[in-house]
Design an enzyme around this catalytic site. Sequence first.
Site, mmCIF file in Angstrom:
data_model
loop_
_atom_site.group_PDB
_atom_site.id
_atom_site.type_symbol
_atom_site.label_atom_id
_atom_site.label_comp_id
_atom_site.label_asym_id
_atom_site.label_seq_id
_atom_site.Cartn_x
_atom_site.Cartn_y
_atom_site.Cartn_z
ATOM 1 N N SER A 29 0.730 -1.202 0.006
ATOM 2 C CA SER A 29 0.008 0.021 0.179
ATOM 3 C C SER A 29 0.687 1.116 0.092
ATOM 4 C CB SER A 29 -0.953 -0.157 1.135
ATOM 5 O OG SER A 29 -2.139 0.865 1.087
ATOM 6 N N ASP A 80 -8.393 -6.675 -4.514
ATOM 7 C CA ASP A 80 -8.141 -5.347 -4.184
ATOM 8 C C ASP A 80 -8.529 -4.131 -5.121
ATOM 9 O OD1 ASP A 80 -6.804 -2.942 -3.421
ATOM 10 O OD2 ASP A 80 -4.859 -3.932 -3.093
ATOM 11 N N HIS A 104 -7.836 -5.235 -0.193
ATOM 12 C CA HIS A 104 -6.501 -4.601 0.107
ATOM 13 C C HIS A 104 -5.757 -5.125 1.204
ATOM 14 C CE1 HIS A 104 -3.689 -1.474 -0.600
ATOM 15 N NE2 HIS A 104 -4.047 -1.160 0.651
#
Lengths: 388, 388
Positions: free
Chosen positions: A161, A327, A360
């Site tokens: 991320s 995601d 995610h």
Amino acid sequence: MAKSRVAKARDEANNPSSKVVRFGSDKPLQLAAGVTLSPFQVAYQTYGELNADKSNAILICHALTGDQHVANQHPVTGKPGWWEALVGPGKVIDTDRFFVICSNVIGSCLGSTGPASANEETGQAYGLGLPVITIKDMVRAQAMLVEYLGIERLFSVVGGSMGGMQVLEWAASYPERVNTAVPIATGARHTAQNIAFHEVGRQAVMADPDWRGGAYLKDGRHPGKGLAVARMAAHITYLSEPALHRKFGRNLQDRDQPTFGFDADFQIESYLRHQGITFVDRFDANSYLYLTRAMDYFDLASEHGGLLSRAFKGTKTRFCVVSFTSDWLFPTEESRMVVHALNAAGASVSFVEIETDRGHDAFLLDEPEFHAAIDGFLKAAARNAGLI
Amino acid sequence: MAKSRVAKARDEANNPSSKVVRFGSDKPLQLAAGVTLSPFQVAYQTYGELNADKSNAILICHALTGDQHVANQHPVTGKPGWWEALVGPGKVIDTDRFFVICSNVIGSCLGSTGPASANEETGQAYGLGLPVITIKDMVRAQAMLVEYLGIERLFSVVGGSMGGMQVLEWAASYPERVNTAVPIATGARHTAQNIAFHEVGRQAVMADPDWRGGAYLKDGRHPGKGLAVARMAAHITYLSEPALHRKFGRNLQDRDQPTFGFDADFQIESYLRHQGITFVDRFDANSYLYLTRAMDYFDLASEHGGLLSRAFKGTKTRFCVVSFTSDWLFPTEESRMVVHALNAAGASVSFVEIETDRGHDAFLLDEPEFHAAIDGFLKAAARNAGLI
């Protein structure tokens, strides 16, 4: 009396329980905003031992609301480290073999300089007086830390991320110092939709009257309600519709019939509220503004004339790019753009898309195929580097 | 001095410029929450003329923040009707041919009884004193209006999103009164992810100190900041990532370089803030709570023993189900579940999935293929009914 979490969190911001390196006025941090930050400090954790030729260091870059406590108990929440599924003795990122470093990013609130840190000139917390921080700034501070630790070349830089953005920035800015790079569940730019979600979160914080233009700390306040709303909105984007359906569906809380009211009637509501409430106890609202902003401004191609492949021109770094099918914050398409750019730059790159419904957040969870992919990549690279 | 929008909006809640039918204590509204609402009123607009045998009436059901002003200038905003792309003389829903009715749903704030309406017992606005309203309750009130208008059978019931939920509820509750039904961009239940987004919006409203437990009207206040945040979060879900990318991308506002600050630097931020600000001028915050809650509670199968097909058993209604490829709030899969249930019930059903990148909002926009599909379906049904 035991300290409250909020009090502990405020202590950690200025007097962290982590190791700290302080850079004085001789070593200012050059910021993308065109100003310098000085003095500043970086709080960090290390695990394992640096080998004699300093070739076994892995830098882990944390995500938006993560921190340096990768594989130890969190000083505020008391919970295990956020990546203990992956990092530790005998694990995929094996601390018996590697020297693992993770630093709190500049702008955060776990001991590195951020908006909750005291500005030496005023004696008060910076608040919005801190210049805006970018991903490049975070990485520059990490590079100073790595240099301070006497490490010329990192065996690997790994992160998911916002951490993955830092990995890409590392590879682009310091190619000669990065042997391998593992950007996970990330992208080379923040999309319009992601900026939009961040903006909602910031507006929620700023709408809270306790935010006080960012100067809440000197009044002993915290815009907890606004920050909880921000966290709730963001948390939805970390999951996936199928996972929410599987985990909560339309299940009610401990009852068969709806109450026909505005209390948390559905399990998903109660879960989200809990996410909001527990977050505000451990995180500084202004740091949330700064770090979301850093992600929004990230656009690696634009730093290189609009062509992403130029960011990696001539690189010798070996890449392992990882995405997750469900995601939707950083969909596989964003990873694929990175892979195409790396291919165009002639880089060595592996690309793995992991099938999962966990969205995610999958990068933080026990996902065997994901762990196996990282394990295979690191082992091959370690063999190549003569580390095993 | 010209009245402010907020003042106009408050007038419309109790003294609407629309037609109004008031149901007295002899005709209470039975609510799903187990109580009755009495007296209550329904504000509505009509377009075109009812034919002699009263067979040409189309009921349009509006969405969450929509209203009865389908094809006339909005009394508060001054903007054109929300579905003028589809409804009007010579248009797909041709007001030269059909008698079009649209009523403000119970719980809303444009003249039908809702939380901003005065409770006759107290003389004050209901606020949270109004019982929770469900989709079934809205439809029951509409059925009373339709009966009041002397119409036994509707030629069609048409609506998108929350309006589509009402269409499905109409078809399930009053099959003999619905000739054709057109549920658009909707589902037979609200998913966990959708409940989650609504809960974020409600929490944003309730976190605003001006909300005052719902009793803000008597203090002349409105939780506008919280409601704006709620609207911003919801608005993202009405669009799509590709459309946001196409429309805004990472474009900055009137400049080449970022300001490195927290003002609206990206066009998407400015756009979202505008959506939030304009919404709070026209909509009551408590109505937002009630209507999101109504959608959350909607689960047509659970009203029929958990089997959706039972909701439509033996129906003679002809259905046209419409979904949009980029709608992630009510993805095609949700429409497909409705179609499967209708097939299992032996119903006559057409199903159209429209290719578009405009997301959930596509149902409100000028989408030629969508309009052509509705046109074809309605014309065939009108021929069948001897209307053309």
